[in-house]
Design a protein around this motif. Sequence first.
Motif, PDB file in Angstrom:
ATOM      1  N   ILE A   1      26.423 -53.199  91.905  1.00  0.00           N
ATOM      2  CA  ILE A   1      27.806 -52.993  92.344  1.00  0.00           C
ATOM      3  C   ILE A   1      28.266 -54.187  93.177  1.00  0.00           C
ATOM      4  O   ILE A   1      29.402 -54.659  93.046  1.00  0.00           O
ATOM      5  N   GLY A   2      27.376 -54.690  94.030  1.00  0.00           N
ATOM      6  CA  GLY A   2      27.705 -55.835  94.870  1.00  0.00           C
ATOM      7  C   GLY A   2      28.067 -57.062  94.053  1.00  0.00           C
ATOM      8  O   GLY A   2      29.029 -57.778  94.375  1.00  0.00           O
ATOM      9  N   VAL A   3      27.316 -57.312  92.991  1.00  0.00           N
ATOM     10  CA  VAL A   3      27.587 -58.463  92.117  1.00  0.00           C
ATOM     11  C   VAL A   3      28.939 -58.286  91.413  1.00  0.00           C
ATOM     12  O   VAL A   3      29.724 -59.237  91.300  1.00  0.00           O
ATOM     13  N   ILE A   4      29.209 -57.066  90.951  1.00  0.00           N
ATOM     14  CA  ILE A   4      30.504 -56.786  90.295  1.00  0.00           C
ATOM     15  C   ILE A   4      31.648 -57.009  91.282  1.00  0.00           C
ATOM     16  O   ILE A   4      32.652 -57.659  90.967  1.00  0.00           O
TER      17      ILE A   4
ATOM     18  N   ILE B   1      36.357 -62.810  93.673  1.00  0.00           N
ATOM     19  CA  ILE B   1      36.623 -64.239  93.453  1.00  0.00           C
ATOM     20  C   ILE B   1      37.850 -64.434  92.562  1.00  0.00           C
ATOM     21  O   ILE B   1      38.759 -65.204  92.880  1.00  0.00           O
ATOM     22  N   ILE B   2      37.868 -63.719  91.442  1.00  0.00           N
ATOM     23  CA  ILE B   2      38.995 -63.847  90.498  1.00  0.00           C
ATOM     24  C   ILE B   2      40.284 -63.340  91.125  1.00  0.00           C
ATOM     25  O   ILE B   2      41.326 -64.000  91.083  1.00  0.00           O
TER      26      ILE B   2
ATOM     27  N   TYR C   1      37.191 -52.408 102.277  1.00  0.00           N
ATOM     28  CA  TYR C   1      36.630 -53.592 101.608  1.00  0.00           C
ATOM     29  C   TYR C   1      37.737 -54.521 101.119  1.00  0.00           C
ATOM     30  O   TYR C   1      37.632 -55.750 101.224  1.00  0.00           O
ATOM     31  N   SER C   2      38.787 -53.922 100.577  1.00  0.00           N
ATOM     32  CA  SER C   2      39.921 -54.717 100.103  1.00  0.00           C
ATOM     33  C   SER C   2      40.576 -55.458 101.260  1.00  0.00           C
ATOM     34  O   SER C   2      40.936 -56.643 101.138  1.00  0.00           O
ATOM     35  N   ALA C   3      40.731 -54.775 102.401  1.00  0.00           N
ATOM     36  CA  ALA C   3      41.333 -55.399 103.584  1.00  0.00           C
ATOM     37  C   ALA C   3      40.497 -56.585 104.057  1.00  0.00           C
ATOM     38  O   ALA C   3      41.037 -57.646 104.396  1.00  0.00           O
TER      39      ALA C   3
ATOM     40  N   PHE D   1      28.442 -59.440 100.002  1.00  0.00           N
ATOM     41  CA  PHE D   1      29.008 -59.842  98.708  1.00  0.00           C
ATOM     42  C   PHE D   1      30.503 -60.148  98.847  1.00  0.00           C
ATOM     43  O   PHE D   1      31.013 -61.081  98.233  1.00  0.00           O
ATOM     44  N   ILE D   2      31.182 -59.331  99.646  1.00  0.00           N
ATOM     45  CA  ILE D   2      32.636 -59.395  99.731  1.00  0.00           C
ATOM     46  C   ILE D   2      33.132 -60.647 100.445  1.00  0.00           C
ATOM     47  O   ILE D   2      34.023 -61.351  99.949  1.00  0.00           O
ATOM     48  N   ILE D   3      32.573 -60.961 101.609  1.00  0.00           N
ATOM     49  CA  ILE D   3      33.085 -62.080 102.414  1.00  0.00           C
ATOM     50  C   ILE D   3      32.884 -63.434 101.737  1.00  0.00           C
ATOM     51  O   ILE D   3      33.841 -64.229 101.658  1.00  0.00           O
ATOM     52  N   PRO D   4      31.683 -63.765 101.217  1.00  0.00           N
ATOM     53  CA  PRO D   4      31.537 -65.059 100.519  1.00  0.00           C
ATOM     54  C   PRO D   4      32.472 -65.185  99.315  1.00  0.00           C
ATOM     55  O   PRO D   4      33.045 -66.253  99.071  1.00  0.00           O
TER      56      PRO D   4
END
Length: 263
Positions: A7-10, A16-17, A51-53, A215-218
Amino acid sequence: MEVIMGIGVIYFLVIIIANTLGAISGMGGGILIKPIFDGIGYDSISAISFYSAVAVFTMSVVSTYRKVKEESKFNVFLIVWSAMGAIIGGVGGKNMLDIMLGNYSSRVVLSTQIFITILTIIFALFYSFFNWKSWSLSGFYWYIICGLILGFFASFLGIGGGPINVTLLMIMFGMGIKDAAVYSIAIILFSQGSKILAVILNGDLIYFDLSMLFFIIPAAILGGLFGSILSHTFSDKYVENIFRGMLIVVIFINLANGIVLFN
């Protein structure tokens, strides 16, 4: 553990996109992140909103920093007053979301978010295609009102920025799309920052899997870098096409989520 990694990779790839396109168009990546994460269905509405925020806030920090470093000219008064409105609106939007989550089922809340998101997208598409006359407003009170509206919807819908940001800035203040994108990202920085701060102060972090932030921040940083670099090179027409394309894609994603929700 393998599920979390997967899930983290997804999430990493989606962010990124989404943040690259969001930084270019000024809509923020949340307009794609939120409905895609909803469709994946791994996390709760509140977790996805958080997470979106974080993703959009991180992107906006990177993008705004690069704009300042490039010595881009800003209307400081517009940013300051709009940011004040966005902070208040952002807190109000989060509180409204918390109230709805506490009183209604997740299904009702999610369907409400989908419905309002689609309405704002339709509004933005109409403005983009029909070129309605702008109001060319000025004055700190209009900046505050604009920030309040943008901050509230960004926080309540969990999309960070969204189609209404760029559109409202263009309508109210007569901006071109690239200028509106820059100011939109700056306003997003404050609205999402206030939302994250409210989560921290309320002690709500315990409800989220913070390991996902690795995963989210980078991914958000990379998206912000790519988006700000590409935005600098793209013409107004190209940015407008990306803006319209994102709107159409997000309509279909939200409609698909709505269909799944009611089946």
